[in-house]
Design an enzyme around this catalytic site. Sequence first.
Site, PDB file in Angstrom:
ATOM      1  N   THR A 188     -11.071  -6.694  -4.150  1.00  0.00           N
ATOM      2  CA  THR A 188     -12.495  -6.631  -4.765  1.00  0.00           C
ATOM      3  C   THR A 188     -13.185  -5.280  -4.565  1.00  0.00           C
ATOM      4  OG1 THR A 188     -13.333  -7.536  -2.742  1.00  0.00           O
ATOM      5  CG2 THR A 188     -13.240  -9.110  -4.777  1.00  0.00           C
ATOM      6  N   GLU A 241       1.543 -13.040  12.443  1.00  0.00           N
ATOM      7  CA  GLU A 241       2.235 -11.692  13.191  1.00  0.00           C
ATOM      8  C   GLU A 241       2.016 -10.577  12.274  1.00  0.00           C
ATOM      9  OE1 GLU A 241       3.425 -11.536  16.336  1.00  0.00           O
ATOM     10  OE2 GLU A 241       3.155 -13.802  16.534  1.00  0.00           O
ATOM     11  N   ASP A 264       0.931  -1.256  -0.051  1.00  0.00           N
ATOM     12  CA  ASP A 264      -0.108  -0.012  -0.081  1.00  0.00           C
ATOM     13  C   ASP A 264       0.841   1.067  -0.051  1.00  0.00           C
ATOM     14  OD1 ASP A 264      -2.361   1.337   0.102  1.00  0.00           O
ATOM     15  OD2 ASP A 264      -2.742   1.645   2.153  1.00  0.00           O
ATOM     16  N   HIS A 278       2.479   3.293  -8.974  1.00  0.00           N
ATOM     17  CA  HIS A 278       2.335   1.976  -9.010  1.00  0.00           C
ATOM     18  C   HIS A 278       3.523   1.385 -10.169  1.00  0.00           C
ATOM     19  CE1 HIS A 278      -1.743   2.442  -7.376  1.00  0.00           C
ATOM     20  NE2 HIS A 278      -2.255   2.981  -8.326  1.00  0.00           N
ATOM     21  N   LEU A 285      10.341 -20.905  -4.554  1.00  0.00           N
ATOM     22  CA  LEU A 285       9.383 -19.837  -4.027  1.00  0.00           C
ATOM     23  C   LEU A 285       7.955 -19.808  -4.917  1.00  0.00           C
ATOM     24  CD1 LEU A 285       8.775 -17.188  -2.256  1.00  0.00           C
ATOM     25  CD2 LEU A 285       9.666 -16.003  -4.216  1.00  0.00           C
ATOM     26  N   LEU A 290      -6.730  -4.545   7.786  1.00  0.00           N
ATOM     27  CA  LEU A 290      -6.585  -5.642   6.873  1.00  0.00           C
ATOM     28  C   LEU A 290      -7.143  -5.390   5.375  1.00  0.00           C
ATOM     29  CD1 LEU A 290      -6.521  -8.566   9.220  1.00  0.00           C
ATOM     30  CD2 LEU A 290      -4.824  -7.666   8.163  1.00  0.00           C
ATOM     31  N   SER A 291      -8.180  -4.539   5.244  1.00  0.00           N
ATOM     32  CA  SER A 291      -8.720  -4.395   3.871  1.00  0.00           C
ATOM     33  C   SER A 291      -9.103  -5.552   3.239  1.00  0.00           C
ATOM     34  CB  SER A 291      -7.776  -3.510   2.945  1.00  0.00           C
ATOM     35  OG  SER A 291      -7.495  -2.090   3.837  1.00  0.00           O
ATOM     36  N   TRP A 307     -12.068  -2.005  -7.456  1.00  0.00           N
ATOM     37  CA  TRP A 307     -12.802  -1.609  -8.734  1.00  0.00           C
ATOM     38  C   TRP A 307     -13.695  -0.175  -8.437  1.00  0.00           C
ATOM     39  CZ3 TRP A 307     -11.671  -4.478 -12.763  1.00  0.00           C
ATOM     40  CH2 TRP A 307     -11.485  -5.710 -12.715  1.00  0.00           C
ATOM     41  N   ARG A 322     -12.254   2.263  -8.038  1.00  0.00           N
ATOM     42  CA  ARG A 322     -11.348   3.339  -8.387  1.00  0.00           C
ATOM     43  C   ARG A 322     -11.480   3.879  -9.940  1.00  0.00           C
ATOM     44  NH1 ARG A 322      -5.460   2.523  -5.358  1.00  0.00           N
ATOM     45  NH2 ARG A 322      -6.313   1.959  -3.629  1.00  0.00           N
TER      46      ARG A 322
HETATM   47  C1  IPE Z   1      -5.473  -2.614   0.060  1.00  0.00           C
HETATM   48  O1  IPE Z   1      -5.016  -1.134  -0.299  1.00  0.00           O
HETATM   49  C2  IPE Z   1      -5.524  -3.355  -1.392  1.00  0.00           C
HETATM   50  C3  IPE Z   1      -4.141  -3.463  -1.892  1.00  0.00           C
HETATM   51  C4  IPE Z   1      -2.940  -3.269  -1.599  1.00  0.00           C
HETATM   52  C5  IPE Z   1      -4.154  -4.241  -3.231  1.00  0.00           C
HETATM   53  P1  IPE Z   1      -6.337  -0.175  -0.408  1.00  0.00           P
HETATM   54  O2  IPE Z   1      -5.486   1.040  -0.531  1.00  0.00           O
HETATM   55  O3  IPE Z   1      -7.132  -0.419  -1.450  1.00  0.00           O
HETATM   56  O4  IPE Z   1      -6.798  -0.067   1.235  1.00  0.00           O
HETATM   57  P2  IPE Z   1      -7.851   0.917   1.880  1.00  0.00           P
HETATM   58  O5  IPE Z   1      -8.623   1.248   0.973  1.00  0.00           O
HETATM   59  O6  IPE Z   1      -7.099   2.044   2.235  1.00  0.00           O
HETATM   60  O7  IPE Z   1      -8.309   0.324   2.960  1.00  0.00           O
HETATM   61  C1  IPE Z   2      -1.636   0.132  -3.436  1.00  0.00           C
HETATM   62  O1  IPE Z   2      -1.365   1.628  -3.256  1.00  0.00           O
HETATM   63  C2  IPE Z   2      -1.769  -0.368  -4.600  1.00  0.00           C
HETATM   64  C3  IPE Z   2      -3.265  -0.835  -4.904  1.00  0.00           C
HETATM   65  C4  IPE Z   2      -4.304  -0.732  -3.953  1.00  0.00           C
HETATM   66  C5  IPE Z   2      -3.369  -1.593  -6.096  1.00  0.00           C
HETATM   67  P1  IPE Z   2      -2.475   2.664  -3.254  1.00  0.00           P
HETATM   68  O2  IPE Z   2      -2.987   2.864  -4.731  1.00  0.00           O
HETATM   69  O3  IPE Z   2      -3.723   2.203  -2.491  1.00  0.00           O
HETATM   70  O4  IPE Z   2      -1.630   3.779  -2.678  1.00  0.00           O
HETATM   71  P2  IPE Z   2      -2.402   5.036  -1.806  1.00  0.00           P
HETATM   72  O5  IPE Z   2      -2.655   4.007  -0.530  1.00  0.00           O
HETATM   73  O6  IPE Z   2      -3.701   5.632  -2.479  1.00  0.00           O
HETATM   74  O7  IPE Z   2      -1.359   5.778  -1.231  1.00  0.00           O
HETATM   75 MG    MG Z   3      -4.125   2.536  -0.533  1.00  0.00          MG
END
Ligand code: IPE
Ligand code: IPE
Ligand code: MG
Length: 243
Positions: A65, A206, A19, A36, A130, A194-195, A68, A70
């Site tokens: 899930t 952990e 994230d 990204h 791996l 944990l989203s 989407w 975004r």
């Molecule tokens: C969790 O991150 C999903 C991924 C890293 C793929 P998000 O950025 O989508 O999570 P929230 O919305 O902050 O909870």
């Molecule tokens: C994680 O980074 C990547 C995905 C969720 C695909 P973010 O795109 O959520 O980045 P922030 O949290 O908005 O900075």
């Molecule tokens: Mg994020």
Amino acid sequence: MFKAVSAKQIPRHIAIIMDGNGRWALARKMPRTAGHRQGVEALREIIEASVKLRIAHLTLFAFSTENWKRPESEVKALMSLMVEFLQKELSELHKNNIKINMLGRIQGLPQDAALEIQKSMEVTKNNKGLQVNIAINYGSRAEIVQAVKKITHDICKNRLSPDDINEDLFSRYLETAGIPDPDLLIRTGGEYRLSNFLLYQSAYTELLFTDRQVLWPDFTSRRFLEAILEYQNRIRRFGGIDV
Ligand code: IPE
Ligand code: IPE
Ligand code: MG
């Protein structure tokens, strides 16, 4: 740093919520997709370090899930980056004996992404090094609901009796069937949640959350080793007491 990590207590399974890409880019006045792209570089480094450390499973949350929601342009960019990554890296991953596996629903992904994932899984299916589990279009609640549906279906078909249901059996109906529960879960970016990632599997994992200074593109192999060192200093009780 590699030496400071004890070879005996290497986590068998590390899960990562990658994230912070968007914020990394915004801080540099760049478009979110540039974050990204930089995130893919971090990913490459962490896979390489995992091979060196002989970690058995690395599970990466790449697209939830809920992602989407975004803007379509960001979703498209994320999917194309994944296709590009697999196209560019597949031969190198294969050479390193890496097995690619996918968690999540392949239905609903753009066709080129689905094809690229299937191809990567097919090419690497006999590899014994791996295992990289890429969670794309993955949500833990959807996974649990799906498991309940499959169990119910098997009961209706007389393939299973309600008395057979226990924690072990339930695990085998999840997408992570056959994969040990994560020992360590890392989330970069300073969000402490944990989203919807591996909710059932993380019961005794952990958890390690980096602060908001460490966004996914900043996550180097050094930070990865530091995380493993911290894991090695934790005491896992599983409900018992120290002996
Ligand atoms: C969790 O991150 C999903 C991924 C890293 C793929 P998000 O950025 O989508 O999570 P929230 O919305 O902050 O909870
Ligand atoms: C994680 O980074 C990547 C995905 C969720 C695909 P973010 O795109 O959520 O980045 P922030 O949290 O908005 O900075
Ligand atoms: Mg994020």
